[in-house]
Design an enzyme around this catalytic site. Structure first.
Site: not given
Ligand code: BES
Ligand code: ZN
Ligand code: ZN
Length: 495
Positions: A274, A348
């Protein structure tokens, strides 16, 4: 904090701060305001007028009583035109937050009913929260709220305080979530989360089984293990269970509800790392696990006549040397092969194994809480959770519990048209879809692992963690979800 009921005349209520909820444009009609105004020789009405206070939601005004009342300050809190549970609870929260440096706070109940007394008590108890674990020296707060008083009229039945015990249990459960979420990720490792769960379970009389990496490997949870590969600390898998005491030998078996929680103690994104800005709050990625723990603890303490299980899958998601890669293929606990696409979609994966495990318990309902997708926040904003369900009756019952508590959920569709996005050339499934519909494709992926169970997925990515205080929720870990889940479990008994 101790909760107490007071039938004293308003001007003699002993508190550092006394709060009164005021219906919009109802300032002149409130007997509590009139009494306080008379005692302060017009100071309340004058300050309210000077400050333009009309009772709108979000408005408040603080008045020093200068010895004219026993309470040192009076706080008026706007309730809006039609106050419901949420607004009435907020009065106590606002009062406790403002009084956090003092010793005692009082709230005038909206009426003498047990319901209104309970809401005042819940607000006071929920608002009395501060996270001080890492503060030292001068930063350690000196005062602490010791007493919360709910004020009713002399005509009230003393029995209206029946809700105090429930208020304490709910507040302590919400504070448990906040404490765990606010802990630093170097402190709250997966093992520390499992230890904290075991300790809270022990206190509440809940059975708790913790699996370490060896046990998880033996069980075959290869998706949880895949996410853990790049991390330093070992993963943990926790199974908690509360079985209500049998009251009647002939009674049918109680309903069995299994809660499942995403327990990412830190989500860096893994190799698909990230950006710094998106990583800063990622200690909150174990909120689903914390809510799962808090709900089972509350159910046990309130002795609800439902069987409740809590399943937590805990790990970090890090880009260590052995980290899982896009293109890797792993098999899930129930044997499906999964092609990894984006290592940041780790939630997931750990949930897939946890849901496959949950389904073996033959539940009446499976309910997962997870900070799963940024896409859900894009769709619904920061304060509303996405609700997905493969069973309409469950969704409707949950939405009605949410409506009653004032927590905000919005049902999103498990749109079958998007299922094709999860087709893989090399495995049974790939684990992410295309860029649009991200909250839905995540839910569709989870659905693959619930079998025929009646299941609901709550994407709490938005409301789990606040950038600023909002309603009854403070900045940081909010404890969102506990009120609705407990209310839902209570509603099952009522049927
Ligand atoms: N933990 C994150 C989602 C999240 C984002 C929680 C902001 C709280 C605040 C999750 O694991 C994630 O990174 N999801 C990705 C999925 C994508 C790579 C398909 C996302 O939402 O960008
Ligand atoms: Zn994530
Ligand atoms: Zn995550």
């Amino acid at each position: 904090m101790k909760l107490a009921l007071s039938m004293d005349a308003l001007s003699t209520v002993n508190a550092d701060l006394l709060a009164i909820g005021v219906v919009q444009r109802g300032l002149g009609k409130s007997t509590a305001v009139a009494t306080a105004d008379k005692a302060t020789r017009g100071a309340i009405a004058k300050t309210a007028k000077d400050e333009g206070f009309t009772g709108k939601i979000g408005e408040s005004v603080l008045v020093q009583t200068l010895g004219r009342m026993k309470a040192a300050r009076v706080l008026l809190v706007g309730l809006g035109p039609n106050p419901g549970e949420r607004e009435l609870r907020t009065v106590g929260v606002r009062a406790s937050v403002l009084a956090s440096r003092y010793k005692s706070v009082a709230v005038v109940a909206h009426s003498d009913s047990a319901e209104h007394v309970r809401l005042a008590a819940e607000g006071i108890a929920i608002g009395a929260y501060r996270f001080t674990k890492y503060l030292t020296g001068d930063r350690i707060p000196k005062g602490e709220l010791k007493t919360g008083v709910v004020v009713v009229s002399k005509k009230a039945d003393p029995g209206v305080k029946v809700g105090f015990e429930r208020a304490q249990v709910l507040a302590e459960s919400i504070h448990l979530v906040r404490d765990l979420v606010n802990r630093a990720p170097n402190d709250l490792t997966p093992a520390a989360l499992a230890d904290a769960s075991a300790a809270a379970c022990k206190e509440a009389g809940v059975t708790c089984k913790v699996m370490n990496k060896a046990a998880i490997t033996k069980e075959g949870m290869h998706l949880l293990l895949a996410v853990n590969r790049g991390a330093g600390p070992e993963p943990r898998f926790v199974h908690m269970s509360y079985v209500p005491p049998k009251t009647d030998a002939k009674a049918p078996r109680p309903r069995r509800i299994v809660f499942v929680g995403k327990g990412l103690t830190f989500d860096s994104g893994g190799l698909c790392i990230k950006p710094a800005k998106a990583m800063i709050d990622m200690k909150c990625d174990m909120t689903g696990a914390a809510v799962t723990l808090a709900v089972i603890v509350a159910a046990a303490r309130l002795k609800l006549p439902v069987e409740v299980h809590g399943i937590i899958a805990a790990t970090e998601n890090m880009p260590g040397p052995d980290a899982y890669r896009p293109g890797d293929v792993f098999s899930s606990l129930d044997g499906k092969s999964v092609e990894i696409i984006n290592t940041d979609a780790e939630g997931r994966l750990v949930l897939a194994d946890a849901l496959a495990y949950a389904r073996r318990l033959e539940p009446d309902y499976v309910i997962d809480h997870a900070t799963l997708t940024g896409a859900c926040m894009v769709a619904l904003g920061p304060w509303t959770a996405g609700l997905f369900a493969n069973d309409d009756e469950l969704a409707v019952a949950y939405q009605s519990a949410a409506h009653a508590t004032g927590e905000s959920y919005w049902r999103l569709p498990l749109n079958d048209e998007l299922r094709d996005m999860l087709k893989s050339d090399v495995a049974d499934l790939k684990h992410t879809g295309e860029s649009y519909g991200g909250a839905i494709t995540a839910a569709l992926f989870l659905r693959e692992f619930v079998g025929t169970s009646k299941w609901m997925h709550l994407d709490i990515a938005g409301p789990a963690f606040g950038e600023r205080a909002h309603g009854i929720y403070p900045k940081g870990g909010t404890g969102f979800g506990v009120l609705t889940a407990v209310r839902f479990l209570e509603s099952l008994n009522a049927e």
